[in-house]
Write an enzyme that holds these catalytic residues in place. Structure first.
Site, short mmCIF file in Angstrom:
data_model
loop_
_atom_site.label_atom_id
_atom_site.label_comp_id
_atom_site.label_asym_id
_atom_site.label_seq_id
_atom_site.Cartn_x
_atom_site.Cartn_y
_atom_site.Cartn_z
N ALA A 120 0.80 -1.23 0.00
CA ALA A 120 0.00 0.00 0.00
C ALA A 120 0.83 1.27 0.00
CB ALA A 120 -0.93 0.00 1.22
N ASN A 184 1.45 -4.42 7.87
CA ASN A 184 2.44 -4.94 6.93
C ASN A 184 3.23 -3.80 6.29
OD1 ASN A 184 1.84 -7.81 7.06
ND2 ASN A 184 -0.11 -7.28 6.12
N HIS A 213 -1.30 6.50 4.57
CA HIS A 213 0.07 6.17 4.97
C HIS A 213 0.91 7.42 4.81
CE1 HIS A 213 -1.04 1.88 4.77
NE2 HIS A 213 -1.73 2.25 3.71
#
Length: 261
Positions: A120, A184, A213
């Site tokens: 991601a 992750n 993120h």
């Protein structure tokens, strides 16, 4: 002449596994899926296998894991030892140093690649470039809507409906151990920027419009601020829609190298 579909393995067939199989349809792949839930309305180009031994015996060109850290520990060593390349979704499993060493040793011995996609996030090349600078300082913030953290908020008796709540601050390894299905990306970033340490923060934020993120990197080379706002999977809000696309891209790159056997 059109190439025959590649025989590929898939460990797990939840929302992420179904998206991957949809992205690589019957003209490109024939999937063999190993899942603890058994066969459930599988697409025509997806067939179940009963156990790990049957999956290995079928000799898939590669296997993609989308079933969590426990599945990595249970299946990845034997697959790599059998010279079957693997693409991992649950990179957080590598927070277990013993398991990480076991997988690296199996990969080195058999020659089968262990692929850890970006998933991601992006910017891994920049982080790797500054990682050895002595003044490198890096921080990663995972910011998701409260719905993605409903269980964790309830367990802690916290309410994030009106304002952001910090669920965790610490190392990427600790974050991956505490939230093995959700962090992750943090471990992926930590691996890219070693030996520089990576500080991780986990935030449930009602203002978040997607799985966000945020990467902050400062060093003698400059300052980088990276922000990825990923649309969540419509089936699982803890997983970004782009994650499956990253796994498929990594798998296609692996296949393009040619079958190792």
């Amino acid at each position: 002449m059109t190439a025959a579909p590649a025989t590929l393995g898939l460990i797990g067939f939840g929302a992420l596994g179904r998206q991957i199989a949809a992205e690589m349809g019957p003209r490109e792949a024939r999937w063999l899926v190993l899942t603890r839930h058994g066969a459930r309305e599988l697409p025509a180009h997806v067939a179940p296998v009963d156990d790990l031994a049957a999956l290995i015996a079928a000799r898939p060109v590669a296997v993609v894991e989308v079933a969590g850290a426990a599945a990595v520990a249970a299946h990845a060593p034997a697959l790599l030892e059998a010279a079957i390349p693997m693409v991992l979704a649950s990179v957080g499993a590598l927070a277990d140093d013993r398991l990480a060493a076991q997988l690296e040793a199996a990969s080195a011995a058999s020659g089968a690649q262990l692929v850890r996609p970006a998933g991601a996030v992006g910017g891994l090349d920049y982080l790797a470039a500054i990682a050895h600078l002595p003044d490198a300082r890096l921080r990663y913030t995972s910011r998701k809507p409260p719905a993605a953290w409903a269980e964790e908020l309830a367990l802690r008796g916290l309410d994030a409906t009106a304002h952001a709540v910090v669920l965790f601050e610490g190392s990427a390894e600790d974050a991956a151990r505490r939230f093995p299905r959700n962090l992750n990306a943090g471990l992926t970033l930590a691996s890219a920027c070693r030996p520089a340490p990576l500080a991780v923060r986990v935030v449930a934020d009602p203002a978040a419009t997607g799985n966000t993120h945020e990467i902050e990197a400062e060093s003698a080379a400059g300052i980088a601020l990276l922000r990825f706002v990923n649309a969540p999977s419509p089936v699982n809000p803890k997983t970004s829609l782009v994650t499956a696309l990253s796994l498929v891209t990594a798998l296609r790159a692996l296949l393009a190298q040619g079958r190792p056997r």
